[in-house]
Design a protein around this motif. Sequence first.
Motif, PDB file in Angstrom:
ATOM      1  N   PRO A   1       0.807  -1.225   0.000  1.00  0.00           N
ATOM      2  CA  PRO A   1       0.000   0.000   0.000  1.00  0.00           C
ATOM      3  C   PRO A   1       0.838   1.271   0.000  1.00  0.00           C
ATOM      4  O   PRO A   1       1.857   1.363   0.705  1.00  0.00           O
ATOM      5  N   GLY A   2       0.381   2.251  -0.791  1.00  0.00           N
ATOM      6  CA  GLY A   2       1.024   3.564  -0.813  1.00  0.00           C
ATOM      7  C   GLY A   2       0.026   4.679  -1.037  1.00  0.00           C
ATOM      8  O   GLY A   2       0.413   5.768  -1.453  1.00  0.00           O
ATOM      9  N   ALA A   3      -1.256   4.385  -0.788  1.00  0.00           N
ATOM     10  CA  ALA A   3      -2.323   5.325  -1.119  1.00  0.00           C
ATOM     11  C   ALA A   3      -3.017   5.918   0.101  1.00  0.00           C
ATOM     12  O   ALA A   3      -4.021   6.613  -0.042  1.00  0.00           O
ATOM     13  N   ALA A   4      -2.500   5.658   1.290  1.00  0.00           N
ATOM     14  CA  ALA A   4      -3.154   6.175   2.499  1.00  0.00           C
ATOM     15  C   ALA A   4      -2.740   7.621   2.758  1.00  0.00           C
ATOM     16  O   ALA A   4      -2.180   8.291   1.890  1.00  0.00           O
ATOM     17  N   ASP A   5      -2.963   8.102   3.949  1.00  0.00           N
ATOM     18  CA  ASP A   5      -2.846   9.527   4.268  1.00  0.00           C
ATOM     19  C   ASP A   5      -1.496  10.131   3.899  1.00  0.00           C
ATOM     20  O   ASP A   5      -1.418  11.251   3.396  1.00  0.00           O
ATOM     21  N   VAL A   6      -0.412   9.399   4.129  1.00  0.00           N
ATOM     22  CA  VAL A   6       0.927   9.928   3.847  1.00  0.00           C
ATOM     23  C   VAL A   6       1.223   9.883   2.353  1.00  0.00           C
ATOM     24  O   VAL A   6       1.995  10.694   1.839  1.00  0.00           O
ATOM     25  N   MET A   7       0.602   8.938   1.663  1.00  0.00           N
ATOM     26  CA  MET A   7       0.801   8.741   0.217  1.00  0.00           C
ATOM     27  C   MET A   7       2.239   8.375  -0.125  1.00  0.00           C
ATOM     28  O   MET A   7       2.827   8.832  -1.112  1.00  0.00           O
ATOM     29  N   ILE A   8       2.817   7.523   0.726  1.00  0.00           N
ATOM     30  CA  ILE A   8       4.158   6.976   0.541  1.00  0.00           C
ATOM     31  C   ILE A   8       4.059   5.470   0.817  1.00  0.00           C
ATOM     32  O   ILE A   8       3.353   5.075   1.756  1.00  0.00           O
ATOM     33  N   PRO A   9       4.714   4.609   0.059  1.00  0.00           N
ATOM     34  CA  PRO A   9       4.684   3.178   0.346  1.00  0.00           C
ATOM     35  C   PRO A   9       5.001   2.890   1.811  1.00  0.00           C
ATOM     36  O   PRO A   9       5.938   3.464   2.380  1.00  0.00           O
ATOM     37  N   GLU A  10       4.209   2.015   2.393  1.00  0.00           N
ATOM     38  CA  GLU A  10       4.260   1.769   3.837  1.00  0.00           C
ATOM     39  C   GLU A  10       5.532   1.031   4.272  1.00  0.00           C
ATOM     40  O   GLU A  10       6.176   0.349   3.476  1.00  0.00           O
ATOM     41  N   GLY A  11       5.842   1.168   5.551  1.00  0.00           N
ATOM     42  CA  GLY A  11       6.847   0.347   6.209  1.00  0.00           C
ATOM     43  C   GLY A  11       8.250   0.901   6.276  1.00  0.00           C
ATOM     44  O   GLY A  11       9.132   0.304   6.902  1.00  0.00           O
ATOM     45  N   LEU A  12       8.480   2.073   5.661  1.00  0.00           N
ATOM     46  CA  LEU A  12       9.856   2.546   5.531  1.00  0.00           C
ATOM     47  C   LEU A  12      10.428   3.110   6.820  1.00  0.00           C
ATOM     48  O   LEU A  12      11.630   3.342   6.908  1.00  0.00           O
ATOM     49  N   GLN A  13       9.580   3.326   7.831  1.00  0.00           N
ATOM     50  CA  GLN A  13      10.118   3.723   9.130  1.00  0.00           C
ATOM     51  C   GLN A  13      10.726   2.532   9.861  1.00  0.00           C
ATOM     52  O   GLN A  13      11.477   2.692  10.828  1.00  0.00           O
ATOM     53  N   TYR A  14      10.439   1.322   9.387  1.00  0.00           N
ATOM     54  CA  TYR A  14      10.951   0.107  10.016  1.00  0.00           C
ATOM     55  C   TYR A  14      11.966  -0.645   9.156  1.00  0.00           C
ATOM     56  O   TYR A  14      12.733  -1.457   9.673  1.00  0.00           O
ATOM     57  N   ALA A  15      11.936  -0.425   7.857  1.00  0.00           N
ATOM     58  CA  ALA A  15      12.762  -1.254   6.973  1.00  0.00           C
ATOM     59  C   ALA A  15      13.177  -0.471   5.738  1.00  0.00           C
ATOM     60  O   ALA A  15      12.558   0.527   5.371  1.00  0.00           O
ATOM     61  N   SER A  16      14.213  -0.955   5.099  1.00  0.00           N
ATOM     62  CA  SER A  16      14.639  -0.361   3.829  1.00  0.00           C
ATOM     63  C   SER A  16      13.790  -0.921   2.698  1.00  0.00           C
ATOM     64  O   SER A  16      13.237  -2.025   2.800  1.00  0.00           O
ATOM     65  N   ILE A  17      13.701  -0.166   1.612  1.00  0.00           N
ATOM     66  CA  ILE A  17      13.012  -0.673   0.424  1.00  0.00           C
ATOM     67  C   ILE A  17      13.670  -1.972  -0.029  1.00  0.00           C
ATOM     68  O   ILE A  17      12.989  -2.936  -0.384  1.00  0.00           O
ATOM     69  N   GLU A  18      14.991  -2.002   0.001  1.00  0.00           N
ATOM     70  CA  GLU A  18      15.721  -3.200  -0.436  1.00  0.00           C
ATOM     71  C   GLU A  18      15.312  -4.429   0.362  1.00  0.00           C
ATOM     72  O   GLU A  18      15.081  -5.504  -0.201  1.00  0.00           O
ATOM     73  N   SER A  19      15.191  -4.280   1.680  1.00  0.00           N
ATOM     74  CA  SER A  19      14.870  -5.446   2.511  1.00  0.00           C
ATOM     75  C   SER A  19      13.436  -5.914   2.293  1.00  0.00           C
ATOM     76  O   SER A  19      13.151  -7.119   2.328  1.00  0.00           O
ATOM     77  N   ILE A  20      12.518  -4.975   2.048  1.00  0.00           N
ATOM     78  CA  ILE A  20      11.129  -5.350   1.809  1.00  0.00           C
ATOM     79  C   ILE A  20      11.009  -6.106   0.492  1.00  0.00           C
ATOM     80  O   ILE A  20      10.366  -7.164   0.417  1.00  0.00           O
ATOM     81  N   VAL A  21      11.643  -5.578  -0.552  1.00  0.00           N
ATOM     82  CA  VAL A  21      11.604  -6.265  -1.850  1.00  0.00           C
ATOM     83  C   VAL A  21      12.284  -7.630  -1.745  1.00  0.00           C
ATOM     84  O   VAL A  21      11.833  -8.611  -2.353  1.00  0.00           O
ATOM     85  N   SER A  22      13.344  -7.715  -0.954  1.00  0.00           N
ATOM     86  CA  SER A  22      14.042  -8.994  -0.777  1.00  0.00           C
ATOM     87  C   SER A  22      13.140 -10.039  -0.147  1.00  0.00           C
ATOM     88  O   SER A  22      13.202 -11.228  -0.506  1.00  0.00           O
ATOM     89  N   LYS A  23      12.303  -9.618   0.800  1.00  0.00           N
ATOM     90  CA  LYS A  23      11.359 -10.554   1.423  1.00  0.00           C
ATOM     91  C   LYS A  23      10.357 -11.078   0.383  1.00  0.00           C
ATOM     92  O   LYS A  23      10.021 -12.263   0.370  1.00  0.00           O
ATOM     93  N   ILE A  24       9.873 -10.181  -0.455  1.00  0.00           N
ATOM     94  CA  ILE A  24       8.943 -10.586  -1.515  1.00  0.00           C
ATOM     95  C   ILE A  24       9.626 -11.570  -2.463  1.00  0.00           C
ATOM     96  O   ILE A  24       9.070 -12.609  -2.829  1.00  0.00           O
TER      97      ILE A  24
END
Length: 405
Positions: free
Chosen positions: A49-72
């Motif tokens: 998701p990236g369409a909520a109030d902040v309008m930024i893909p979720e989770g980046l306060q906890y993880a890097s984009i690289e690590s999230i994509v790596s999990k996928i």
Amino acid sequence: MHLFAVFLCAVTAFPSLLLAFPSVPFKTSSRWVVDSTGANFTYIGVNWPGAADVMIPEGLQYASIESIVSKIKSLKMNVVRLTFAIEMIDDIKDNGGDVTIQKAFTKALGNNGATVYQQVIKNNPQFNASTTRLQVFDAVAAECSKQGIYVHLDNHMSKGAWCCSTNDGNSWFGDTYFNADKWKRGLQFMADHSKSWSSMVSIGLRNEFRKPDNAGSSQAYNWQTWYTHMVAAADLVNAANPKILIFFSGLDFDTTLSPIPGAGDLGGGKKFQKSSFKYVDKLVLELHNYQNSATSCDSMKSGLWNNGFKALDASSVNQMPVVLTEFGYSQTDSSYNGVYASCLRKIIPEWDAGWMIWVMAGSYYIRSGTQDYEESWGLVDHKWTGWRSASAIKGLQQMIDASLK
């Protein structure tokens, strides 16, 4: 310098070149999505998701984009359904330009925004005070390209907020926040902008049309209205980016596309005829299903078939690919082994249909007014560090493996 040495230097400096997508663009052929080599491609992925109030893909306060994509990637998935709000494009077009992520967090989270922003840039040091929301989407797409994951964009909302209800002002054309002209402009903008993403393969025109509670909504809730606006939007998207596939969602929270496979009467003399489109090889149908209380797989199967998956069949006037772009269940109990999840795990791979589970997010920056909201349906835990349930992931892996076959 020897030509190979030049190439080696290039892929060392820009590793995404090594994993560029030689099999794009996609097209459709009867019921199949087909890559540029002629091989059938099945969407197997997850919603980010990236369409909520902040309008930024979720989770980046906890993880890097690289690590999230790596999990996928570790699950052997091949696509991300990345959601966005039209409000982001409205700001770019009408309100002086895109908003920096620093300001976006402050606006959405108030006093806590500065803290969350600092957490984001600590995990993602490529961002800074001048980074905009759209540049974060660019970064997600670039990392997906680097790791060999395709991107499917989805217009989830007009106004950035949690989705979906019949009274959120985003439900139907002419609803409080759903300006049809700005919606079309936003789709056109994102189709054009994403041409630079080597991982970009498709776009969903709108998530979960639903009948608005607001009686003052200016346009009738019916298939005729749907057809008029969806075809106009698809024309604009195809003109902006002829390479990408275009996904058509249905009515009633995208649970039905029943008149489409058989080219049924939509009212006003309108019929959806795949053959009438100049870009006939770019059209895909999408459906959602959340029958979590189901007690019969046979009933689910017939319902899904009659509501749109019949388009997979050669007997349909409009034989087309159909992708289940949303389904999901709690990751905190045995739902993964219930009738609902077990049924989808069986029938969707049997139909060779694509799918994207809801949802990757273990938490949200903010949801319905609650900051750092816990998402019990999230594949990852609250802090996006590990899987929420090893057992649920094992069940999901069975669906992935069956679809990959």
